[in-house]
Enzyme design. Structure first.
Site, PDB file in Angstrom:
ATOM      1  N   GLY A 294      -0.942  -2.233   5.536  1.00  0.00           N
ATOM      2  CA  GLY A 294      -1.131  -3.270   5.831  1.00  0.00           C
ATOM      3  C   GLY A 294      -1.615  -4.684   6.471  1.00  0.00           C
ATOM      4  O   GLY A 294      -2.174  -4.331   5.450  1.00  0.00           O
TER       5      GLY A 294
ATOM      6  N   THR B   7       0.860  -0.908   0.054  1.00  0.00           N
ATOM      7  CA  THR B   7       0.105   0.185   0.080  1.00  0.00           C
ATOM      8  C   THR B   7       0.868   1.119  -0.004  1.00  0.00           C
ATOM      9  O   THR B   7       2.260   1.625   0.191  1.00  0.00           O
ATOM     10  CB  THR B   7      -0.959   0.249   0.634  1.00  0.00           C
ATOM     11  OG1 THR B   7      -1.494  -1.179   1.271  1.00  0.00           O
ATOM     12  CG2 THR B   7      -2.262   1.496   1.215  1.00  0.00           C
TER      13      THR B   7
HETATM   14  N1  GLY Z   1      -3.633  -2.755   3.799  1.00  0.00           N
HETATM   15  C1  GLY Z   1      -4.022  -3.041   2.483  1.00  0.00           C
HETATM   16  C2  GLY Z   1      -4.951  -4.071   2.101  1.00  0.00           C
HETATM   17  O1  GLY Z   1      -4.573  -5.191   3.319  1.00  0.00           O
HETATM   18  O2  GLY Z   1      -6.092  -4.002   1.253  1.00  0.00           O
END
Ligand code: GLY
Length: 314
Positions: free
Chosen positions: A218, A166
């Site tokens: 995360g 991300t």
């Molecule tokens: N934090 C990104 C996801 O789990 O999609």
């Protein structure tokens, strides 16, 4: 108000051979965002442009470089939020566009809604004149290899907790407005149609001029259970510093639901934090014309904004 930007390129595991690319990617995004702020631009423009730059960078799990779902396709989520009026826009499970963060901003500014998904988001993109690109253009050799490896019967059963990613940015501008932006390809080998925290207001990000702004990264299912972004701002409202609030919220996520991740925060007075419970998270910030950046816990390298502009070829 002195402007500040903080960006992250995802919490998780960053392989040695990708460290330089990840470092350079977050530094370039922070420099881009800060240049906008320094010229009197808005926090919203700064976070959007910083995230768009990382979406275009194949080192990150967002835009080009996104991980693949179980079917081997890219499906992306993104959110943007304006701390001035709590307006936000998000897209989920979108395919075949280069910059989901720009589409999220169009949702915020051109519709009465906050989140468009899949086919509806695709139709909206078309109506807004956002060019459709072949899905293949978003797929790197590495993400295809990773997808195939995860399909092997003896692949790591904890892959959803280790292969994280991300990108995100938070900023405060010279008028004291805060904003956040977050974008992701999600989890590697996720089910088709799975939507993670990134598109969900309060989980993938939150911005409120009364407190500050935060963007998270995360394990999405864990982040959603504790509503991580809003939880951090809640702790700040109770008097904690951005760093204390981040650590407290990340610790809550770890102890309550066993989830790992990372966060970046800027307060409405310009204090900032970049914290993570994973082994690594690439991050960079510029404040007072000084760049700070790191990947490992406790690492905090620095150089001047002007020096960094030159070394990154801006
Ligand atoms: N934090 C990104 C996801 O789990 O999609």
């Amino acid at each position: 108000m002195k402007p500040v930007i903080v960006v992250h390129g995802g919490a998780g595991r960053i392989f040695k051979e990708r460290e330089d690319g990840s470092r350079s990617g977050v530094i370039r995004a922070a420099l881009k965002g800060y240049s906008i702020l320094k010229q009197g631009g808005s926090a919203l423009d700064a976070v959007e442009q910083a995230v768009a730059l990382m979406e275009d960078d194949p080192h990150f799990n967002a835009g080009c470089g996104s991980v693949l779902n179980q079917k081997g396709e890219v499906e992306m989520d993104a959110i943007i939020m304006d701390g001035k009026n709590l307006a936000s826009g998000a897209v989920s499970a979108v395919k075949c566009i280069a910059n989901p963060i720009k589409l999220a901003r169009l949702v915020m500014e051109k519709t009465e809604h906050m989140l468009l998904t899949d086919y509806g988001a695709q139709c909206f993109a078309k109506a807004m004149g956002v060019p459709e690109i072949p899905g293949e253009k978003l797929i790197t050799e590495r993400s295809r290899e990773r997808w195939m490896k995860n399909l092997e019967p003896d692949s790591n059963p904890h892959k959803f907790q280790t292969d994280l990613g991300t990108v995100g940015a938070v900023a405060i501008d010279s008028e004291g407005n805060v904003a956040c932006a977050t974008s992701t390809g999600g989890l590697a080998n996720k089910l088709v149609g799975r939507v993670g925290d990134t598109a969900c207001i309060g989980s993938g990000g939150y911005a409120d001029n009364h407190v500050g702004a935060t963007s998270t990264t995360g394990h999405g299912e864990s982040i959603m259970k504790v509503v991580l972004a809003r939880l951090i701002l809640y702790h700040m409202e109770q008097g904690m510093s951005p760093e204390e609030a981040s650590d407290t919220a990340l610790n809550c996520m770890k102890t309550r639901v066993g989830g790992l991740g990372g966060v970046i925060v800027v307060s409405n007075s310009g204090d900032w934090a970049a914290r993570f419970s994973t082994k690594q998270m690439s991050w960079a910030t510029v404040k007072d014309d000084q760049l700070y950046y790191g990947i490992y816990t406790g690492e905090r390298l620095t150089k001047s904004f002007e020096e960094a502009l030159t070394s990154e070829g801006f």
